[in-house]
Design a protein around this motif. Structure first.
Motif, PDB file in Angstrom:
ATOM      1  N   GLN A 155       0.847  -1.181   0.000  1.00 14.12           N
ATOM      2  CA  GLN A 155       0.000   0.000   0.000  1.00 14.12           C
ATOM      3  C   GLN A 155       0.887   1.237   0.000  1.00 14.12           C
ATOM      4  OE1 GLN A 155      -2.360  -0.718   3.547  1.00 14.12           O
ATOM      5  NE2 GLN A 155      -4.096  -1.421   2.335  1.00 14.12           N
ATOM      6  N   GLU A 156       0.492   2.242  -0.801  1.00 17.65           N
ATOM      7  CA  GLU A 156       1.275   3.465  -0.884  1.00 17.65           C
ATOM      8  C   GLU A 156       1.136   4.258   0.416  1.00 17.65           C
ATOM      9  OE1 GLU A 156       3.349   4.609  -3.028  1.00 17.65           O
ATOM     10  OE2 GLU A 156       3.091   3.219  -4.701  1.00 17.65           O
ATOM     11  N   GLN A 157       2.279   4.696   0.940  1.00 19.69           N
ATOM     12  CA  GLN A 157       2.290   5.465   2.180  1.00 19.69           C
ATOM     13  C   GLN A 157       3.087   6.747   1.964  1.00 19.69           C
ATOM     14  OE1 GLN A 157       0.637   4.436   4.794  1.00 19.69           O
ATOM     15  NE2 GLN A 157       0.389   2.231   4.556  1.00 19.69           N
ATOM     16  N   LEU A 158       2.600   7.826   2.564  1.00 24.40           N
ATOM     17  CA  LEU A 158       3.315   9.101   2.540  1.00 24.40           C
ATOM     18  C   LEU A 158       3.749   9.427   3.959  1.00 24.40           C
ATOM     19  CD1 LEU A 158       4.098  11.753   0.957  1.00 24.40           C
ATOM     20  CD2 LEU A 158       1.984  12.701   1.880  1.00 24.40           C
ATOM     21  N   ALA A 159       5.045   9.576   4.155  1.00 24.70           N
ATOM     22  CA  ALA A 159       5.587   9.939   5.468  1.00 24.70           C
ATOM     23  C   ALA A 159       5.911  11.422   5.470  1.00 24.70           C
ATOM     24  CB  ALA A 159       6.839   9.126   5.781  1.00 24.70           C
ATOM     25  N   LEU A 160       5.601  12.075   6.591  1.00 23.30           N
ATOM     26  CA  LEU A 160       5.823  13.517   6.699  1.00 23.30           C
ATOM     27  C   LEU A 160       6.604  13.821   7.982  1.00 23.30           C
ATOM     28  CD1 LEU A 160       5.146  16.271   5.367  1.00 23.30           C
ATOM     29  CD2 LEU A 160       3.214  16.422   6.946  1.00 23.30           C
ATOM     30  N   CYS A 161       7.688  14.564   7.834  1.00 16.64           N
ATOM     31  CA  CYS A 161       8.473  15.027   8.974  1.00 16.64           C
ATOM     32  C   CYS A 161       8.506  16.551   8.986  1.00 16.64           C
ATOM     33  CB  CYS A 161       9.909  14.490   8.913  1.00 16.64           C
ATOM     34  SG  CYS A 161      10.048  12.707   9.175  1.00 16.64           S
ATOM     35  N   LEU A 162       8.690  17.116  10.162  1.00 11.18           N
ATOM     36  CA  LEU A 162       8.808  18.561  10.321  1.00 11.18           C
ATOM     37  C   LEU A 162      10.241  18.909  10.696  1.00 11.18           C
ATOM     38  CD1 LEU A 162       5.633  19.467  12.429  1.00 11.18           C
ATOM     39  CD2 LEU A 162       5.848  19.346   9.948  1.00 11.18           C
ATOM     40  N   ARG A 163      10.729  19.996  10.151  1.00 10.34           N
ATOM     41  CA  ARG A 163      12.035  20.547  10.545  1.00 10.34           C
ATOM     42  C   ARG A 163      11.796  21.946  11.099  1.00 10.34           C
ATOM     43  NH1 ARG A 163      17.651  19.961   9.446  1.00 10.34           N
ATOM     44  NH2 ARG A 163      18.747  21.942   9.483  1.00 10.34           N
ATOM     45  N   PHE A 164      12.281  22.196  12.300  1.00  5.40           N
ATOM     46  CA  PHE A 164      12.085  23.499  12.933  1.00  5.40           C
ATOM     47  C   PHE A 164      13.218  23.746  13.916  1.00  5.40           C
ATOM     48  CE2 PHE A 164       9.888  20.267  15.340  1.00  5.40           C
ATOM     49  CZ  PHE A 164      10.198  20.546  16.654  1.00  5.40           C
ATOM     50  N   VAL A 165      13.254  24.944  14.456  1.00  4.43           N
ATOM     51  CA  VAL A 165      14.260  25.321  15.441  1.00  4.43           C
ATOM     52  C   VAL A 165      13.599  25.327  16.806  1.00  4.43           C
ATOM     53  CG1 VAL A 165      15.899  27.088  16.175  1.00  4.43           C
ATOM     54  CG2 VAL A 165      15.483  26.717  13.742  1.00  4.43           C
ATOM     55  N   ASN A 166      14.120  24.523  17.739  1.00  2.00           N
ATOM     56  CA  ASN A 166      13.491  24.431  19.052  1.00  2.00           C
ATOM     57  C   ASN A 166      13.893  25.601  19.941  1.00  2.00           C
ATOM     58  OD1 ASN A 166      16.078  23.850  19.943  1.00  2.00           O
ATOM     59  ND2 ASN A 166      15.700  21.677  20.226  1.00  2.00           N
ATOM     60  N   LYS A 167      13.469  25.558  21.184  1.00  2.00           N
ATOM     61  CA  LYS A 167      13.692  26.675  22.105  1.00  2.00           C
ATOM     62  C   LYS A 167      15.159  26.838  22.473  1.00  2.00           C
ATOM     63  CE  LYS A 167       9.051  26.296  24.022  1.00  2.00           C
ATOM     64  NZ  LYS A 167       8.214  26.017  25.230  1.00  2.00           N
ATOM     65  N   LEU A 168      15.950  25.812  22.255  1.00  2.00           N
ATOM     66  CA  LEU A 168      17.389  25.890  22.530  1.00  2.00           C
ATOM     67  C   LEU A 168      18.177  26.435  21.341  1.00  2.00           C
ATOM     68  CD1 LEU A 168      17.932  22.475  24.359  1.00  2.00           C
ATOM     69  CD2 LEU A 168      17.610  24.732  25.386  1.00  2.00           C
ATOM     70  N   GLY A 169      17.461  26.721  20.238  1.00  2.00           N
ATOM     71  CA  GLY A 169      18.125  27.202  19.032  1.00  2.00           C
ATOM     72  C   GLY A 169      18.671  26.097  18.166  1.00  2.00           C
ATOM     73  N   GLU A 170      18.299  24.864  18.447  1.00  2.00           N
ATOM     74  CA  GLU A 170      18.816  23.703  17.711  1.00  2.00           C
ATOM     75  C   GLU A 170      17.837  23.293  16.614  1.00  2.00           C
ATOM     76  OE1 GLU A 170      20.146  19.083  18.638  1.00  2.00           O
ATOM     77  OE2 GLU A 170      19.012  20.242  20.099  1.00  2.00           O
ATOM     78  N   PRO A 171      18.298  23.133  15.366  1.00  2.00           N
ATOM     79  CA  PRO A 171      17.410  22.631  14.307  1.00  2.00           C
ATOM     80  C   PRO A 171      17.148  21.142  14.502  1.00  2.00           C
ATOM     81  CG  PRO A 171      19.638  22.945  13.448  1.00  2.00           C
ATOM     82  CD  PRO A 171      19.647  23.464  14.858  1.00  2.00           C
ATOM     83  N   VAL A 172      15.890  20.755  14.548  1.00  2.00           N
ATOM     84  CA  VAL A 172      15.511  19.364  14.787  1.00  2.00           C
ATOM     85  C   VAL A 172      14.500  18.931  13.736  1.00  2.00           C
ATOM     86  CG1 VAL A 172      15.963  19.417  17.262  1.00  2.00           C
ATOM     87  CG2 VAL A 172      13.716  20.093  16.415  1.00  2.00           C
ATOM     88  N   GLU A 173      14.412  17.624  13.548  1.00  2.00           N
ATOM     89  CA  GLU A 173      13.448  17.030  12.618  1.00  2.00           C
ATOM     90  C   GLU A 173      12.634  15.990  13.366  1.00  2.00           C
ATOM     91  OE1 GLU A 173      15.653  15.600   9.284  1.00  2.00           O
ATOM     92  OE2 GLU A 173      16.318  17.595   8.657  1.00  2.00           O
ATOM     93  N   ARG A 174      11.316  16.107  13.284  1.00  2.00           N
ATOM     94  CA  ARG A 174      10.420  15.209  14.017  1.00  2.00           C
ATOM     95  C   ARG A 174       9.433  14.557  13.057  1.00  2.00           C
ATOM     96  NH1 ARG A 174      13.706  14.866  18.146  1.00  2.00           N
ATOM     97  NH2 ARG A 174      13.931  16.786  19.328  1.00  2.00           N
ATOM     98  N   PHE A 175       9.113  13.307  13.359  1.00  2.00           N
ATOM     99  CA  PHE A 175       8.147  12.559  12.560  1.00  2.00           C
ATOM    100  C   PHE A 175       6.733  12.953  12.976  1.00  2.00           C
ATOM    101  CE2 PHE A 175       5.528   8.577  12.422  1.00  2.00           C
ATOM    102  CZ  PHE A 175       5.283   8.619  11.060  1.00  2.00           C
ATOM    103  N   LEU A 176       5.949  13.446  12.006  1.00  2.00           N
ATOM    104  CA  LEU A 176       4.585  13.882  12.303  1.00  2.00           C
ATOM    105  C   LEU A 176       3.570  12.779  12.095  1.00  2.00           C
ATOM    106  CD1 LEU A 176       2.769  16.238  13.135  1.00  2.00           C
ATOM    107  CD2 LEU A 176       2.548  16.820  10.716  1.00  2.00           C
ATOM    108  N   GLY A 177       3.679  12.058  10.988  1.00  2.00           N
ATOM    109  CA  GLY A 177       2.698  11.007  10.768  1.00  2.00           C
ATOM    110  C   GLY A 177       2.852  10.340   9.421  1.00  2.00           C
TER     111      GLY A 177
END
Length: 648
Positions: A155-177
């Motif tokens: 089955q076709e699946q689409l994965a989505l991650c977010l990239r943002f800068v957290n409160k410490l000023g560090e760029p992070v990438e998180r899995f959304l769904g």
């Protein structure tokens, strides 16, 4: 008077009676019929809460390990009831406080082990985990990284991650769904991304970057996903995955250069000859042990912890060219052992097996094979370190550009005369060590397993130096320049002015002011007017501060600004820096999602529901946040899902 009052009060279902009942319930809570039935006693509630907590602890462990919950037979007499019930049963057998409240000592209609209960608790775990980093995003801008793939159930699946800068000023990438899609058309993918963002209350207006693997339906200039999203927000800049582009350069070189094609063809044939039976694999292992013992006696290699580990030959993946680097290194390390096994198989076997080993023996001992083996090791070694660096989660786009320039400089150094001499000496010493014939560079070229008429009157120096050595390196450099043409755009040139390397030598006020103009919806006119003055104060400040002396990347710069409380003093500068850090470099995190999906949704669990799969993935991938979620919050969310037999 009484009659009038009774008329005012009305029947039992009148407005007055309902208001009176609600008032009484307000001043004396927990007296409803449902509450009276459910409350039972304080001891019963305590046992219920304890039972729920132990079920939650089992679920937490299984989710973190990515294991299956159910068993094929969960009946009382089953020898394997599945991970959840077996773990709970083990706890009950080893801890008296668990045994008192679970399984046989729990009410039959309130054991908290039913599959529906498990799924509800898992859903609460996933929701709280996602909320943990959604709160971390807050009102900040972010970038999206998306990729599509098929699961174990095709089955076709689409994965989505977010990239943002957290409160410490560090760029992070998180899995959304993860979203199941009917097809991979760009419009379908856009709708899936929008629905996922809206579900988590993430505004589309906050997207400032998008990163994909370069497929036509993703980056198409007319109807691609990139174009559709930029129509809604022009400031959502697209970056083609750097790691994917670097892989494509290796693919092009391997497919278009005839010598590379020949080499990889022979490498595949070697794997077929040696890797088709357990007997040959065992022969190779024994030969390698014997070689190691002899080399240790002669002092050619050193002994120690972690050294001289057992090696083997694994078949490289079609799309993972880092695996080709590994097989090249393994062949070089196992060269004498492979040579010994080929000779033995060619001599002792019969039929096609002996013919294949004898044919491969001729190629394997040739100077041409050894030359290309070392050349591929050099090329893969330089580009593989670049690819690995690109896949770091804290990588920023300016540092990636510097890595690209450094890789191209190393290739340029390799192609020079000194680089050629050092390389040729390395190949020659390898041949001498393993008793192989070294060709005379001034002599005529004799091809291996290729017709001589195509190389008539060819000289060894021209073939090995011009056609192979320079030809492969020049093609590699050409592809790097073509594939990474984006680094020459005005946007990325302006971003480079933020680099803190070499005491902020690349700093340029005009470029950074121009960079802010790329984001018209993020900066007001007053901020654009103040930006040059703030930039001048900022650069004078950080250059005179020892904390900023040895910084190399934008991520380190951002975190140091937060650590030294300068983000309020230079708020406009910091806002611009965060927009730079948000731009993605590689889609490695999305591909890690698919690796995790194949681990969780395997052949034995191929028919997992979409929601259940997504919830298991969130808690498995974002284990760092899942571990920080409190049991009390999960239990509160679980109790609020529906009416329970016991109200806490």
């Amino acid at each position: 008077m009484k009659a009038r009052f009774r008329k005012h009060a009305g029947e039992i279902n009148s407005a007055h009676s309902e208001a009176e009942e609600k008032y009484n319930m307000f001043i004396t809570p927990k007296t409803s019929i449902h509450e009276s039935i459910a409350s039972n006693t304080a001891q019963f509630k305590a046992r219920y809460l304890s039972r729920l907590k132990w079920s939650l602890k089992c679920i937490r462990y299984i989710l973190r390990q990515g294991l299956a919950f159910r068993g094929h037979d969960e009946s009382r007499d089953s020898k394997n009831k599945g991970n959840f019930k077996e773990l709970l049963d083990w706890l009950a057998g080893n801890f008296e406080e668990v045994k008192e409240v679970v399984l046989d000592n729990a009410p039959h209609n309130c054991q908290m082990t039913d599959h529906k209960i498990q799924k509800q608790i898992i859903g609460c775990c996933a929701a709280k985990t996602t909320k943990f980093f959604i709160d971390e995003v807050g009102d900040e801008c972010f970038a999206i990284l998306a990729d599509e793939s098929s699961d174990a159930y095709q089955q076709e699946q689409l994965a989505l991650c977010l990239r943002f800068v957290n409160k410490l000023g560090e760029p992070v990438e998180r899995f959304l769904g993860l979203v199941q899609v009917e097809d991979t058309a760009s419009l379908t993918l856009k709708e899936a991304i929008q629905s996922l963002l809206i579900r988590h209350q993430l505004p589309l207006s906050k997207i400032r970057g998008q990163g994909y693997d370069g497929a036509s339906n993703m980056k198409g200039h007319v109807n691609g996903l990139k174009k559709l999203i930029m129509e809604d927000s022009p400031s959502v800049y697209y970056v083609h995955c750097f790691a994917h582009q670097s892989q494509l350069t290796l693919v092009i070189v391997a497919k278009e250069n005839i010598d590379c094609q020949w080499f990889f063809g022979q490498l595949a044939y070697l794997l077929n000859v040696l890797g088709m039976s357990c007997k040959k694999i065992r022969m190779l292992r024994i030969a390698q042990v014997e070689y190691m013992i002899q080399a240790l006696k002669l002092g050619e290699i050193e002994s120690g912890q972690g050294l001289n580990q057992e090696m083997g030959l694994s078949r490289p993946g079609d799309t993972r060219w880092g695996s080709h680097h590994k097989i090249v290194m393994d062949v070089m390390a196992l060269y004498p052992s492979i040579k010994k096994v080929l000779f033995r198989v060619g001599k002792e076997s019969k039929g096609a097996e002996a013919l294949g080993a004898q044919t491969m023996w001729e190629v394997f001992e040739s100077f041409e094979f050894v030359f290309l083996l070392h050349l591929m090791n050099e090329i893969f070694g330089l580009t593989n370190s670049f690819c690995n660096a690109l896949q770091r989660r804290d990588q920023d786009i300016v540092n990636a550009m510097d890595l690209l320039a450094f890789t191209k400089d190393e290739l340029e150094v390799l192609r020079e005369d000194d680089g050629w001499k050092l390389f040729l000496d390395k190949v020659t010493s390898f041949c001498v060590k393993h008793h192989l014939r070294v060709v005379d560079m001034d002599g005529k070229y004799k091809p291996i397993q290729r017709a001589k008429r195509f190389y008539k009157d060819a000289i060894n120096y021209h073939r090995f130096h011009a056609d192979m050595f320079l030809g492969v390196i020049d093609r590699q450099l050409q592809e790097l320049n073509n594939r990474f043409d984006e680094v020459n755009t005005s946007l990325l040139r302006c971003m480079a002015s933020f680099s803190p390397a070499k005491s902020f030598s690349a700093f340029n006020v005009e470029n950074l002011v121009k960079l802010a103009e790329f984001y018209p919806h993020d900066f007001e006119l007053e901020e654009l007017v103040q930006l040059p003055f703030q930039l001048n104060r900022y650069i004078n400040d950080v250059r005179n501060d020892e904390n900023f002396t040895n910084l190399r990347s934008l991520a380190e710069l951002s975190m140091m600004l937060v650590k030294t409380d300068r983000i309020l003093r230079y708020d406009i500068v910091y806002k611009l820096l965060k927009l730079v850090l948000v731009l993605p470099v590689a889609t490695a995190d999305v591909e890690r999602v698919f690796s995790s999906m194949n681990y969780i949704k395997n052949k034995l669990r191929s028919k997992m529901g979409q929601m259940f799969l997504n919830e298991c993935l969130v808690t498995f991938i974002e284990r760092e946040f899942f571990q920080q979620v409190k049991d009390e919050d999960i239990i509160t969310s679980f109790q609020a899902l529906k009416s329970r037999k016991v109200n806490l």
